[in-house]
Scaffold this motif. Structure first.
Motif, mmCIF file in Angstrom:
data_model
loop_
_atom_site.group_PDB
_atom_site.id
_atom_site.type_symbol
_atom_site.label_atom_id
_atom_site.label_comp_id
_atom_site.label_asym_id
_atom_site.label_seq_id
_atom_site.Cartn_x
_atom_site.Cartn_y
_atom_site.Cartn_z
ATOM 1 N N ALA A 263 47.810 41.566 44.531
ATOM 2 C CA ALA A 263 48.054 42.355 45.742
ATOM 3 C C ALA A 263 48.062 41.476 46.993
ATOM 4 C CB ALA A 263 46.997 43.451 45.869
ATOM 5 N N ILE A 264 47.161 40.496 47.045
ATOM 6 C CA ILE A 264 47.135 39.561 48.176
ATOM 7 C C ILE A 264 48.430 38.757 48.219
ATOM 8 C CG2 ILE A 264 46.021 37.479 49.087
ATOM 9 C CD1 ILE A 264 43.352 38.645 48.039
ATOM 10 N N SER A 265 48.915 38.349 47.048
ATOM 11 C CA SER A 265 50.158 37.567 46.986
ATOM 12 C C SER A 265 51.351 38.368 47.484
ATOM 13 C CB SER A 265 50.418 37.089 45.553
ATOM 14 O OG SER A 265 50.946 38.118 44.735
ATOM 15 N N GLU A 266 51.245 39.698 47.418
ATOM 16 C CA GLU A 266 52.320 40.564 47.891
ATOM 17 C C GLU A 266 52.207 40.895 49.369
ATOM 18 O OE1 GLU A 266 53.336 42.923 43.730
ATOM 19 O OE2 GLU A 266 52.082 43.912 45.240
ATOM 20 N N GLY A 267 51.171 40.348 50.023
ATOM 21 C CA GLY A 267 51.023 40.543 51.459
ATOM 22 C C GLY A 267 50.318 41.817 51.860
ATOM 23 N N ARG A 268 49.643 42.471 50.929
ATOM 24 C CA ARG A 268 48.919 43.695 51.285
ATOM 25 C C ARG A 268 47.702 43.355 52.133
ATOM 26 N NH1 ARG A 268 49.209 48.127 46.517
ATOM 27 N NH2 ARG A 268 51.016 47.349 45.364
ATOM 28 N N ASP A 269 47.282 44.295 52.992
ATOM 29 C CA ASP A 269 46.084 44.052 53.787
ATOM 30 C C ASP A 269 44.854 44.175 52.896
ATOM 31 O OD1 ASP A 269 45.134 46.785 53.662
ATOM 32 O OD2 ASP A 269 46.474 47.310 55.302
ATOM 33 N N TRP A 270 43.689 43.802 53.441
ATOM 34 C CA TRP A 270 42.472 43.709 52.626
ATOM 35 C C TRP A 270 42.094 45.029 51.971
ATOM 36 C CZ3 TRP A 270 40.942 39.321 50.915
ATOM 37 C CH2 TRP A 270 41.146 38.159 51.658
ATOM 38 N N ILE A 271 42.150 46.113 52.715
ATOM 39 C CA ILE A 271 41.741 47.404 52.174
ATOM 40 C C ILE A 271 42.729 47.874 51.113
ATOM 41 C CG2 ILE A 271 41.264 49.825 52.711
ATOM 42 C CD1 ILE A 271 39.155 47.785 53.694
ATOM 43 N N GLU A 272 44.002 47.736 51.406
ATOM 44 C CA GLU A 272 45.032 48.153 50.451
ATOM 45 C C GLU A 272 44.949 47.329 49.162
ATOM 46 O OE1 GLU A 272 49.891 48.851 50.296
ATOM 47 O OE2 GLU A 272 48.959 47.874 52.027
ATOM 48 N N ALA A 273 44.741 46.019 49.308
ATOM 49 C CA ALA A 273 44.642 45.140 48.143
ATOM 50 C C ALA A 273 43.424 45.501 47.291
ATOM 51 C CB ALA A 273 44.569 43.684 48.599
ATOM 52 N N THR A 274 42.307 45.771 47.946
ATOM 53 C CA THR A 274 41.083 46.121 47.223
ATOM 54 C C THR A 274 41.214 47.474 46.551
ATOM 55 O OG1 THR A 274 39.811 44.834 48.825
ATOM 56 C CG2 THR A 274 38.578 46.350 47.427
ATOM 57 N N ARG A 275 41.860 48.408 47.208
ATOM 58 C CA ARG A 275 42.084 49.727 46.610
ATOM 59 C C ARG A 275 42.967 49.607 45.361
ATOM 60 N NH1 ARG A 275 43.796 52.238 51.049
ATOM 61 N NH2 ARG A 275 41.682 52.778 51.667
ATOM 62 N N PHE A 276 43.977 48.758 45.436
ATOM 63 C CA PHE A 276 44.856 48.516 44.290
ATOM 64 C C PHE A 276 44.053 47.919 43.129
ATOM 65 C CE2 PHE A 276 47.686 45.647 41.905
ATOM 66 C CZ PHE A 276 48.691 46.530 41.523
ATOM 67 N N ALA A 277 43.152 46.982 43.447
ATOM 68 C CA ALA A 277 42.327 46.351 42.420
ATOM 69 C C ALA A 277 41.358 47.361 41.797
ATOM 70 C CB ALA A 277 41.558 45.174 43.020
ATOM 71 N N CYS A 278 40.779 48.228 42.619
ATOM 72 C CA CYS A 278 39.869 49.269 42.104
ATOM 73 C C CYS A 278 40.616 50.212 41.166
ATOM 74 C CB CYS A 278 39.265 50.061 43.260
ATOM 75 S SG CYS A 278 37.982 49.191 44.192
ATOM 76 N N LYS A 279 41.822 50.571 41.532
ATOM 77 C CA LYS A 279 42.618 51.465 40.691
ATOM 78 C C LYS A 279 42.953 50.803 39.355
ATOM 79 C CE LYS A 279 45.909 53.964 42.576
ATOM 80 N NZ LYS A 279 47.235 54.411 43.114
#
Length: 307
Positions: A263-279
């Motif tokens: 998610a970080i490599s795709e340029g997502r912000d911190w909250i969005e990236a972490t939410r994606f990882a949690c999912k």
């Protein structure tokens, strides 16, 4: 946005898993468990998670010249991972993990690292082009610390984003910490790094800031069923986990880290990236195994569980 290149340097194991009603106590023998084998190892789990989510991924590890090593290499290729820098060890066998999982999805793990602990800075020097070409580098601690420190040092000089999942827990040098763009400890690992006991939001906030004070730019502390606590220069916020019926938590942290880096490599912000990882990790715990539980991108995109 141009797809960023991700490099994972870490361990590859074969997991031998027994499912039981409960985890054994000292001296206890349990009968009736179901046995199966799965590919595992923290580095391999994270690399596979990234590949299944669509990342452009190279994996560096060392396996033995045995059936487990050959199987691992073939599986990585089948997942679409660049295996150009997977080393074969003539001295040590491939890594093995013995895992017991109870009916509550809790586990206990014993690892015989084998060739993983013979992945040396000399090997990484031979794979220098992989470091040079990478945009983001993900590391863990199931390989020698000197190798982790070598990669971080080389990458820092080139202003690469170096991410460390500091597991299994062990002391970290200030030089290593100062080279990190992000560190992703769980609560136990965070407490070891900073000495702050974590019991609530106030204490996890203090712990994250103490770790940042050691030179790490960003900190994400995973907190199991509570979620993940994100601390950067601009935010300190808990991202809640998703409510699912867990079957096996083995590898869940690795799936989280792989998804986070993707998610970080795709340029997502911190909250969005972490939410994606949690999912992504929420899906993983509903399945048995480590690598085998890693979901594909289309599964994550349509997954919409309750928070």
């Amino acid at each position: 946005m141009k797809q960023q290149k991700i490099l994972v340097v870490g361990s590859a194991n074969t997991d031998m898993v027994i499912q039981t009603d409960h985890l054994p106590v000292l001296g206890e023998t349990i009968l009736g468990g179901t046995f199966f084998m799965n590919p595992g190892g923290k580095g391999a789990n994270q690399a596979v998670a990234i590949a299944r989510l669509g990342g452009k991924i190279t994996f560096i590890c060392k396996t033995g010249r045995d059936v487990f090593g050959h199987q691992s290499h073939q599986l990585f290729e089948d997942e679409g991972i660049d295996t150009s820098y997977i080393f074969s060890d003539s001295k040590y066998p491939s890594g093995i993990a013995m895992i017991t999982v109870d009916h509550k999805a809790e586990n206990c793990i014993t690892v015989a690292p084998g060739a993983n602990m013979n992945l040396t800075p000399t090997d990484l020097a031979k794979a220098r082009s992989a470091i040079d070409e990478a945009d983001i580098i993900l590391l863990q601690l199931e390989i020698p610390m000197e190798t982790v420190e070598y990669v971080a040092k080389v990458a820092k000089k080139q202003n690469k984003k170096v991410i460390l999942n500091p597991a299994p827990a062990q002391p970290l040098s200030e030089e290593l910490l100062s080279a990190l763009y992000l560190i992703t400890p769980n609560e136990t690992e965070a407490e070891l790094i900073c000495g702050q006991k974590i019991t609530d939001i106030d204490s996890v906030t203090k712990a994250a800031n103490l770790i940042k004070a050691k030179g790490v730019k960003n900190v994400i502390i995973t907190m199991g069923s509570k979620g993940a606590f994100v601390c950067t220069d601009t935010i300190c916020e808990l991202v809640p986990s998703y409510k699912v019926k867990a079957v096996d938590t083995t590898g869940a942290g690795d799936i989280f880290n792989g998804a986070l880096v993707l998610a970080i490599s795709e340029g997502r912000d911190w909250i969005e990236a972490t939410r994606f990882a949690c999912k992504t990790s929420a899906i993983a715990v509903t399945r048995v195994g480590a690598q085998s539980s890693a979901p594909y991108r289309n599964e994550v995109d349509v997954f919409n569980p309750e928070k």
